[in-house]
Design a protein around this motif. Structure first.
Motif, PDB file in Angstrom:
ATOM      1  N   ASN A  77       0.432 -15.422 -61.554  1.00 35.44           N
ATOM      2  CA  ASN A  77      -0.392 -14.484 -61.842  1.00 35.44           C
ATOM      3  C   ASN A  77      -0.109 -13.180 -61.477  1.00 35.44           C
ATOM      4  N   LEU A  78       1.177 -12.888 -60.674  1.00 35.51           N
ATOM      5  CA  LEU A  78       1.759 -11.621 -60.795  1.00 35.51           C
ATOM      6  C   LEU A  78       2.680 -11.499 -61.823  1.00 35.51           C
ATOM      7  N   THR A  79       3.333 -12.329 -62.507  1.00 40.87           N
ATOM      8  CA  THR A  79       3.910 -12.214 -63.620  1.00 40.87           C
ATOM      9  C   THR A  79       3.100 -11.789 -64.672  1.00 40.87           C
ATOM     10  N   ASP A  80       1.953 -12.563 -64.718  1.00 41.96           N
ATOM     11  CA  ASP A  80       0.853 -12.046 -65.855  1.00 41.96           C
ATOM     12  C   ASP A  80       0.500 -10.795 -65.827  1.00 41.96           C
ATOM     13  N   ILE A  90      -7.469  -2.267 -78.418  1.00 42.57           N
ATOM     14  CA  ILE A  90      -6.992  -3.272 -78.253  1.00 42.57           C
ATOM     15  C   ILE A  90      -6.942  -3.891 -76.795  1.00 42.57           C
ATOM     16  N   ASN A  91      -7.727  -4.946 -76.351  1.00 40.07           N
ATOM     17  CA  ASN A  91      -7.681  -5.627 -75.339  1.00 40.07           C
ATOM     18  C   ASN A  91      -6.533  -6.540 -74.913  1.00 40.07           C
ATOM     19  N   VAL A  92      -5.920  -6.511 -74.027  1.00 42.09           N
ATOM     20  CA  VAL A  92      -4.915  -7.583 -73.739  1.00 42.09           C
ATOM     21  C   VAL A  92      -5.285  -8.301 -72.399  1.00 42.09           C
ATOM     22  N   GLU A  93      -4.964  -9.397 -72.620  1.00 43.84           N
ATOM     23  CA  GLU A  93      -5.166 -10.651 -71.493  1.00 43.84           C
ATOM     24  C   GLU A  93      -3.959 -11.381 -71.603  1.00 43.84           C
ATOM     25  N   VAL A  94      -3.360 -11.792 -70.323  1.00 42.77           N
ATOM     26  CA  VAL A  94      -2.280 -12.861 -70.182  1.00 42.77           C
ATOM     27  C   VAL A  94      -2.772 -13.976 -69.170  1.00 42.77           C
ATOM     28  N   THR A 106      -3.266 -12.684 -75.282  1.00 42.91           N
ATOM     29  CA  THR A 106      -4.055 -12.729 -76.207  1.00 42.91           C
ATOM     30  C   THR A 106      -4.527 -11.468 -76.475  1.00 42.91           C
ATOM     31  N   LEU A 107      -4.558 -10.932 -77.610  1.00 47.84           N
ATOM     32  CA  LEU A 107      -4.717  -9.557 -78.107  1.00 47.84           C
ATOM     33  C   LEU A 107      -6.078  -9.558 -78.973  1.00 47.84           C
TER      34      LEU A 107
END
Length: 185
Positions: A113-116, A138-142, A148-149
């Motif tokens: 989670n920290l890396t994400d 642009i929304n960024v989720e990891v 995911t963009l």
């Protein structure tokens, strides 16, 4: 008498020229450090894991000096990693104080989670600093290294550039694009 006057004038010209070059270099170094400090503050601001108001940054000749407080050793390490990802940073002097370490035993899920979180912050920051991409749209989720963009872009070229920026970020395994072309463009 004439030679000593000429010698004194020549010495004065040489001395003032070297001071001028030194002043120019100092000004350029100071401006570069201020630019790096602004980028470092922005990276911390966009981190969802860290409280940027509790962390202070100073930059001296490309070295970022971190002071302030964080909740855990992991947060301290994250702040340092984020600073190392900023262009122009040569090193980090991490003087952050850990005020409470709620869980000293780090699990692999927590580290993931920290890396994400780090990847999300770095990708978002790079999108915001790229003049050819409207990073605000642009929304960024990891999740587990998968970026995911989502959002809207004005052209296919902007979409491809956003994807390339995400792919070229450390610790990214894959990029999923849910970017849509703005029909009004």
């Amino acid at each position: 008498m004439k030679r000593s006057t000429i010698s004194m004038i020549a010495a004065a010209v040489i001395t003032s020229t070297s001071f001028g070059v030194h002043a120019t270099n100092n000004w350029q170094d100071t401006a570069k450090d201020a630019w790096i400090d602004g980028k470092a503050e922005s990276v911390l601001l966009f981190s969802s894991q860290l409280n940027s108001f509790d962390i202070n940054t100073d930059v001296n000749k490309g070295q970022v000096i971190l002071t302030g407080k964080v909740d855990t050793e992991v947060d301290k390490a994250l702040a340092e990693e984020l600073m190392l990802s900023v262009d122009g940073v040569t090193s980090v002097d991490n003087n952050l104080t850990v005020i409470t370490d709620k869980n000293s035993q780090q699990t692999s899920d927590f580290v993931a989670n920290l890396t994400d979180s780090k990847v999300e912050t770095v990708v978002k920051t790079r999108l915001l600093f790229e003049s050819e991409v409207d990073g605000l749209d642009i929304n960024v989720e990891v999740d587990n290294g998968v970026v995911t963009l989502a959002g809207t872009v004005e052209s296919e070229a902007e979409r491809e550039l956003a994807i390339a920026i995400a792919k070229n970020t450390n610790d990214v395994d894959r990029v999923v694009s849910n970017l849509k072309l703005d029909k009004n463009s």
